[in-house]
Design a protein around this motif. Structure first.
Motif, PDB file in Angstrom:
ATOM      1  N   MET A  24       2.629   0.956   1.943  1.00 64.10           N
ATOM      2  CA  MET A  24       1.224   1.359   2.130  1.00 64.10           C
ATOM      3  C   MET A  24       1.047   1.995   3.514  1.00 64.10           C
ATOM      4  O   MET A  24       1.564   1.460   4.492  1.00 64.10           O
ATOM      5  N   LYS A  25       0.363   3.132   3.540  1.00 67.70           N
ATOM      6  CA  LYS A  25       0.206   3.844   4.816  1.00 67.70           C
ATOM      7  C   LYS A  25      -1.279   4.048   5.140  1.00 67.70           C
ATOM      8  O   LYS A  25      -2.032   4.532   4.297  1.00 67.70           O
ATOM      9  N   LEU A  26      -1.628   3.662   6.344  1.00 68.41           N
ATOM     10  CA  LEU A  26      -3.007   3.863   6.826  1.00 68.41           C
ATOM     11  C   LEU A  26      -3.005   5.068   7.766  1.00 68.41           C
ATOM     12  O   LEU A  26      -2.209   5.132   8.697  1.00 68.41           O
ATOM     13  N   VAL A  27      -3.886   6.010   7.473  1.00 66.45           N
ATOM     14  CA  VAL A  27      -3.978   7.207   8.321  1.00 66.45           C
ATOM     15  C   VAL A  27      -5.424   7.422   8.734  1.00 66.45           C
ATOM     16  O   VAL A  27      -6.336   7.333   7.911  1.00 66.45           O
ATOM     17  N   ALA A  28      -5.628   7.672  10.014  1.00 60.22           N
ATOM     18  CA  ALA A  28      -6.958   8.063  10.505  1.00 60.22           C
ATOM     19  C   ALA A  28      -6.810   9.459  11.094  1.00 60.22           C
ATOM     20  O   ALA A  28      -5.968   9.689  11.960  1.00 60.22           O
TER      21      ALA A  28
END
Lengths: 222, 97
Positions: free
Chosen positions: A1-5
């Motif tokens: 799972m990848k969180l990108v802002a």
């Protein structure tokens, strides 16, 4: 799972706090975020958790846009700089609310050394800080954002907690900001440096050690 | 007589939100029993709830709810709904007695 802002822009009273920031982290490993006071580190954490509404931002999880990450069950937890548990709540109630397993409860109790029936407000500053941090670390969550978690903790307590953070980072992504930079550097797998609202990623521990921010501290380099 | 209850509520409200809500119910019950109008009580209680949440924001406790994945907007709505429902129940009780 990848969180990108992406494109995170925050302006307060005409001052730009975050300038088109791009940040990403995986649901494993420890990400250290370094920077001077007032550089915008805490603002970025608040923006990621929806504690603060930026002028512009796009937060995605595996490419899917998420408006309020905190609303997704088991996705994200956030330790603010100040205590966040209501004073009246008891330790055992807090552990139950966050579904902390029996084994984890024993670990937390061993580290913090509280009585199960005690109210959170009855804990000392360091106990309360470590209790809140460990509850979030052992809760069901893919990402944990820690804003200055070591503030008020004794060096012995920090030494005990660091291996637990490392262990928990095997199955969740942990983002840490702390001015105890040597401890953060020790446990981090990824490194970011925030400088006047601009975020830069460093690929190795040596690279960030050579950065202008950490290079200004001579002590602690081995 | 009600003034004494008000002072008690203010003291409790300063210390604990749970006790504050219990005291809220107690004052409604006492006011109904004494045949006093509870409309001013309802209004003041609603203001008190607003201030309670103001204190939550000041004390970082919204983060507590957010860490439990509770929508803060829904929380507001739930508590104000509870407040309105209680007001109607006690107004109804007062009129029927």
């Amino acid at each position: 799972m990848k969180l990108v802002a992406e494109g995170v822009i925050v302006e307060i009273q005409g001052n730009r706090i975050l300038s088109d920031v791009y940040f990403h982290m995986e649901d494993k490993g420890v990400t250290g975020l370094f920077g001077r006071n007032g550089s915008g580190k805490s603002t970025l954490l608040k923006a990621l958790f929806s504690e603060f509404k930026p002028q512009w931002s796009r937060i995605t999880i595996d490419g899917e846009v998420v408006k309020s990450p905190y609303l997704i069950q088991g996705l994200m937890k956030y330790l603010p700089q100040d205590s966040f548990f209501p004073s009246s709540i008891r330790c055992r109630e807090a552990l139950a609310l966050f579904n902390i397993s029996h084994n984890a409860q024993e670990i937390i109790q061993g580290i913090v050394g509280f009585l199960n029936g005690a109210k959170v407000s009855q804990l000392s500053l360091g106990q309360r800080r470590s209790f809140e941090m460990l509850v979030l670390l052992y809760s069901d969550s893919k990402f944990v954002l820690l804003d200055e978690p070591f503030t008020g903790l004794s060096p012995i307590l920090i030494e005990k907690i660091i291996p637990l953070i490392k262990e928990q980072s095997k199955n969740k992504g942990i983002l840490i900001i702390d001015h105890q930079w040597s401890s953060v550097l020790e446990i981090s797998d990824r490194y970011y440096l925030m400088d006047r609202g601009n975020l830069k990623e460093y690929l190795s521990r040596d690279q960030i050690r050579e950065s202008s921010y950490l290079n200004s501290f001579k002590e602690g380099f081995d | 007589m009600i003034k004494i209850y008000w002072i008690s509520i203010l003291i409790l409200y300063k210390s604990n939100f749970g006790i504050f809500l219990s005291a809220y119910l107690a004052v409604f019950w006492l006011a109904s029993n004494e045949g006093e109008s509870i409309i001013p009580i309802v209004k003041i209680m609603q203001y008190a709830l607003i201030f309670t949440f103001y204190r939550f924001t000041k004390r970082n406790e919204f983060v507590f709810f957010k860490n439990l994945s509770v929508s803060v907007n829904l929380l507001f709505m739930a508590l104000f709904s509870l407040d309105i429902i209680l007001s109607f129940i006690f107004l109804g009780l007062q009129h029927s007695s």
